[in-house]
Motif scaffolding. Structure first.
Motif, PDB file in Angstrom:
ATOM      1  N   ASN A   1      -5.758  -2.737  -8.767  1.00 23.08           N
ATOM      2  CA  ASN A   1      -5.691  -1.278  -8.908  1.00 23.08           C
ATOM      3  C   ASN A   1      -4.321  -0.824  -9.400  1.00 23.08           C
ATOM      4  O   ASN A   1      -4.205   0.098 -10.216  1.00 23.08           O
ATOM      5  N   THR A   2      -3.277  -1.470  -8.894  1.00 23.98           N
ATOM      6  CA  THR A   2      -1.914  -1.109  -9.300  1.00 23.98           C
ATOM      7  C   THR A   2      -1.664  -1.478 -10.757  1.00 23.98           C
ATOM      8  O   THR A   2      -1.092  -0.697 -11.521  1.00 23.98           O
ATOM      9  N   LEU A   3      -2.102  -2.672 -11.142  1.00 17.76           N
ATOM     10  CA  LEU A   3      -1.940  -3.106 -12.537  1.00 17.76           C
ATOM     11  C   LEU A   3      -2.737  -2.207 -13.479  1.00 17.76           C
ATOM     12  O   LEU A   3      -2.299  -1.917 -14.595  1.00 17.76           O
ATOM     13  N   LYS A   4      -3.897  -1.751 -13.014  1.00 20.80           N
ATOM     14  CA  LYS A   4      -4.712  -0.836 -13.821  1.00 20.80           C
ATOM     15  C   LYS A   4      -3.946   0.454 -14.090  1.00 20.80           C
ATOM     16  O   LYS A   4      -3.972   0.985 -15.205  1.00 20.80           O
TER      17      LYS A   4
ATOM     18  N   ILE B   1       0.836  -1.214   0.000  1.00 20.33           N
ATOM     19  CA  ILE B   1       0.000   0.000   0.000  1.00 20.33           C
ATOM     20  C   ILE B   1       0.863   1.254   0.000  1.00 20.33           C
ATOM     21  O   ILE B   1       0.608   2.208  -0.746  1.00 20.33           O
ATOM     22  N   VAL B   2       1.910   1.254   0.839  1.00 25.92           N
ATOM     23  CA  VAL B   2       2.790   2.429   0.909  1.00 25.92           C
ATOM     24  C   VAL B   2       3.513   2.636  -0.421  1.00 25.92           C
ATOM     25  O   VAL B   2       3.598   3.752  -0.925  1.00 25.92           O
ATOM     26  N   PHE B   3       4.028   1.549  -0.997  1.00 27.06           N
ATOM     27  CA  PHE B   3       4.710   1.672  -2.286  1.00 27.06           C
ATOM     28  C   PHE B   3       3.750   2.146  -3.375  1.00 27.06           C
ATOM     29  O   PHE B   3       4.132   2.921  -4.254  1.00 27.06           O
ATOM     30  N   LYS B   4       2.499   1.683  -3.313  1.00 27.79           N
ATOM     31  CA  LYS B   4       1.490   2.159  -4.285  1.00 27.79           C
ATOM     32  C   LYS B   4       1.248   3.657  -4.089  1.00 27.79           C
ATOM     33  O   LYS B   4       1.184   4.427  -5.056  1.00 27.79           O
ATOM     34  N   ASP B   5       1.135   4.095  -2.828  1.00 27.54           N
ATOM     35  CA  ASP B   5       0.896   5.508  -2.536  1.00 27.54           C
ATOM     36  C   ASP B   5       2.054   6.391  -2.989  1.00 27.54           C
ATOM     37  O   ASP B   5       1.847   7.549  -3.360  1.00 27.54           O
ATOM     38  N   THR B   6       3.269   5.843  -2.936  1.00 21.80           N
ATOM     39  CA  THR B   6       4.442   6.622  -3.351  1.00 21.80           C
ATOM     40  C   THR B   6       4.802   6.369  -4.817  1.00 21.80           C
ATOM     41  O   THR B   6       5.889   6.724  -5.273  1.00 21.80           O
ATOM     42  N   GLU B   7       3.851   5.739  -5.540  1.00 24.17           N
ATOM     43  CA  GLU B   7       3.976   5.497  -6.984  1.00 24.17           C
ATOM     44  C   GLU B   7       5.125   4.548  -7.350  1.00 24.17           C
ATOM     45  O   GLU B   7       5.582   4.544  -8.491  1.00 24.17           O
ATOM     46  N   GLU B   8       5.583   3.734  -6.403  1.00 25.10           N
ATOM     47  CA  GLU B   8       6.609   2.735  -6.709  1.00 25.10           C
ATOM     48  C   GLU B   8       5.885   1.430  -7.042  1.00 25.10           C
ATOM     49  O   GLU B   8       5.826   0.489  -6.246  1.00 25.10           O
TER      50      GLU B   8
ATOM     51  N   GLN C   1       6.135  -1.217  -9.199  1.00 20.16           N
ATOM     52  CA  GLN C   1       6.668  -2.571  -9.275  1.00 20.16           C
ATOM     53  C   GLN C   1       6.935  -3.144  -7.896  1.00 20.16           C
ATOM     54  O   GLN C   1       6.680  -4.323  -7.627  1.00 20.16           O
ATOM     55  N   LYS C   2       7.430  -2.296  -6.990  1.00 21.46           N
ATOM     56  CA  LYS C   2       7.642  -2.746  -5.610  1.00 21.46           C
ATOM     57  C   LYS C   2       6.301  -3.119  -4.969  1.00 21.46           C
ATOM     58  O   LYS C   2       6.197  -4.106  -4.228  1.00 21.46           O
ATOM     59  N   ALA C   3       5.275  -2.309  -5.244  1.00 20.39           N
ATOM     60  CA  ALA C   3       3.939  -2.601  -4.701  1.00 20.39           C
ATOM     61  C   ALA C   3       3.426  -3.937  -5.220  1.00 20.39           C
ATOM     62  O   ALA C   3       2.901  -4.758  -4.454  1.00 20.39           O
ATOM     63  N   ILE C   4       3.587  -4.168  -6.515  1.00 18.43           N
ATOM     64  CA  ILE C   4       3.142  -5.431  -7.123  1.00 18.43           C
ATOM     65  C   ILE C   4       3.842  -6.618  -6.462  1.00 18.43           C
ATOM     66  O   ILE C   4       3.206  -7.621  -6.111  1.00 18.43           O
ATOM     67  N   ASN C   5       5.156  -6.494  -6.274  1.00 18.22           N
ATOM     68  CA  ASN C   5       5.917  -7.578  -5.645  1.00 18.22           C
ATOM     69  C   ASN C   5       5.392  -7.880  -4.241  1.00 18.22           C
ATOM     70  O   ASN C   5       5.278  -9.045  -3.835  1.00 18.22           O
ATOM     71  N   CYS C   6       5.068  -6.811  -3.494  1.00 19.61           N
ATOM     72  CA  CYS C   6       4.576  -6.990  -2.119  1.00 19.61           C
ATOM     73  C   CYS C   6       3.200  -7.656  -2.103  1.00 19.61           C
ATOM     74  O   CYS C   6       2.957  -8.578  -1.306  1.00 19.61           O
ATOM     75  N   TYR C   7       2.296  -7.195  -2.967  1.00 16.91           N
ATOM     76  CA  TYR C   7       0.957  -7.794  -3.016  1.00 16.91           C
ATOM     77  C   TYR C   7       1.035  -9.265  -3.419  1.00 16.91           C
ATOM     78  O   TYR C   7       0.335 -10.119  -2.851  1.00 16.91           O
ATOM     79  N   GLU C   8       1.874  -9.551  -4.405  1.00 14.40           N
ATOM     80  CA  GLU C   8       1.998 -10.943  -4.863  1.00 14.40           C
ATOM     81  C   GLU C   8       2.562 -11.834  -3.758  1.00 14.40           C
ATOM     82  O   GLU C   8       2.143 -12.989  -3.603  1.00 14.40           O
ATOM     83  N   ARG C   9       3.508 -11.301  -2.981  1.00 13.85           N
ATOM     84  CA  ARG C   9       4.065 -12.088  -1.868  1.00 13.85           C
ATOM     85  C   ARG C   9       3.005 -12.311  -0.794  1.00 13.85           C
ATOM     86  O   ARG C   9       2.894 -13.409  -0.229  1.00 13.85           O
ATOM     87  N   ALA C  10       2.201 -11.257  -0.501  1.00 17.92           N
ATOM     88  CA  ALA C  10       1.127 -11.396   0.497  1.00 17.92           C
ATOM     89  C   ALA C  10       0.136 -12.472   0.074  1.00 17.92           C
ATOM     90  O   ALA C  10      -0.303 -13.298   0.893  1.00 17.92           O
ATOM     91  N   ILE C  11      -0.211 -12.495  -1.208  1.00 18.57           N
ATOM     92  CA  ILE C  11      -1.154 -13.491  -1.733  1.00 18.57           C
ATOM     93  C   ILE C  11      -0.548 -14.893  -1.692  1.00 18.57           C
ATOM     94  O   ILE C  11      -1.235 -15.871  -1.390  1.00 18.57           O
ATOM     95  N   GLN C  12       0.748 -14.964  -1.973  1.00 23.63           N
ATOM     96  CA  GLN C  12       1.438 -16.262  -1.922  1.00 23.63           C
ATOM     97  C   GLN C  12       1.366 -16.848  -0.511  1.00 23.63           C
ATOM     98  O   GLN C  12       1.155 -18.050  -0.337  1.00 23.63           O
ATOM     99  N   ILE C  13       1.507 -15.978   0.487  1.00 24.66           N
ATOM    100  CA  ILE C  13       1.466 -16.422   1.888  1.00 24.66           C
ATOM    101  C   ILE C  13       0.028 -16.722   2.308  1.00 24.66           C
ATOM    102  O   ILE C  13      -0.255 -17.718   2.963  1.00 24.66           O
TER     103      ILE C  13
END
Length: 353
Positions: free
Chosen positions: A89-92, A55-62, A64-76
């Motif tokens: 939302n980020t992919l959009k 969420i923070v990386f998405k808010d700061t417009e980073e 790819q980092k946001a995508i990596n974090c969300y994907e890791r959260a989903i993996q867990i």
């Protein structure tokens, strides 16, 4: 209190995560990131920390980092519906529409009663507005335990049914209701942002006199030539940015980086003087743009920044980047407001202002 807990138990992962969440709400993004990362360092499988970091990386417009974090959260935690939604939302934002649609569908699989996900999916799939969904929306809205979030998005979805049948009076009534519920659900956030935008920021007199002052910034960056696109939401700024970056010359698209706003927020929160801290401000500013791969030799140090609120910082921009260009996008005010009203819940603060 959280810091006191960490004195007793410096390896309590949940406390670092909770402290990061508080700092995120206070707008202290960099500190929040460090606490979420500390959580993950202690417990690499802490799904909520990965999600919050996203969420923070998405808010700061980073992105790819946001995508990596969300994907890791989903993996867990494959049942984390909000992670699928935020990933969508980020992919959009990056124009990856098919991937975004798949994420919204996944979110609905895990939480079919959340009307937010239907709202986002409907942006791309109008066929979901059938009688079955309408019945489900009404059932959810009539539930006395329905959340403000569902009440907001449910009314906004119903407005789209009325738009299809050209019943504009009912459409407008649903829009009003939806925005009211959304405002109530985010009341504290709105009040905080309104207070900052209308009271705190305009009182930083240095911002509006900086270009007239004798304060010269060392090593003025004549080589860096950013293009700042300002205006209000739904004024055509995105189209302007895409036209600029579609030229034969390579120009990195910064979109809404929010770099100036983020650094200025920290100065105001810490009650520092802008003029006495301007050198550090400049250094951090350039570091942030460089981190996002916007300042590049191969683009002749040209890039775009479509953070619309940068109009507050024009004097500072002129001093730090003498070769910068500024494009002020204008549109009929009523058209902008109505477009925000019908499409952009997140930007409604601008309409209120």
């Amino acid at each position: 209190l959280y810091k006191e807990i960490l004195k007793i138990n410096p390896n309590h992962a949940n406390t670092y995560n909770n402290l990061g969440s508080v700092l995120k709400k206070l707008g202290e993004s960099r500190k929040a990131i460090s606490y979420f990362q500390k959580t993950i360092q202690i417990n690499p499988n802490h799904a909520d920390a990965h999600y919050n970091l996203g969420i923070v990386f998405k808010d700061t417009e980073e992105y790819q980092k946001a995508i990596n974090c969300y994907e890791r959260a989903i993996q867990i935690n494959p049942n984390l519906a909000d992670a699928y939604n935020n990933l969508g939302n980020t992919l959009k934002e990056l124009g990856k529409i098919e991937s975004a649609i798949n994420c919204y569908r996944k979110a609905l699989e895990h939480d079919p009663e959340n009307l937010t996900y239907y709202y986002h999916l409907n942006d791309f799939e109008n066929k979901i507005l059938d009688s079955n969904l309408k019945n489900r929306i009404n059932k959810i809205l009539n539930n006395i335990n329905s959340t403000k979030n569902n009440l907001a998005y449910g009314n906004l979805l119903l407005s789209r049914y009325e738009m299809q049948t050209k019943n504009y009076k009912k459409e407008f009534d649903y829009l009003l209701r939806g925005h009211q519920y959304y405002f109530e659900s985010k009341g504290k956030k709105f009040k905080k942002e309104v207070e900052y935008s209308l009271n705190k920021l305009p009182k930083v007199k240095e911002l509006f006199t900086f270009n007239k002052s004798d304060n010269n910034i060392k090593n003025v960056n004549y080589n860096i030539k950013p293009i700042f696109i300002i205006g209000v939401p739904r004024c055509g700024s995105t189209l302007v940015e895409k036209i600029i970056t579609s030229c034969p010359k390579y120009i990195p698209m910064g979109e809404e980086t929010g770099v100036f706003s983020m650094l200025m927020w920290e100065i105001i929160q810490q009650k520092k003087s802008l003029i006495s801290n301007v050198e550090n401000f400049k250094i951090e500013l350039i570091e942030k743009y460089t981190e996002r791969e916007l300042i590049q030799e191969k683009s002749d140090y040209i890039f775009t920044d479509k953070s619309l609120e940068n109009f507050f910082y024009l004097g500072l921009i002129k001093k730090i980047f003498p070769e910068a260009k500024v494009i002020n996008c204008k549109r009929n005010a009523t058209s902008s407001i109505m477009s925000i009203f019908k499409r952009n819940l997140g930007d409604i603060i601008w309409a209120h202002n």
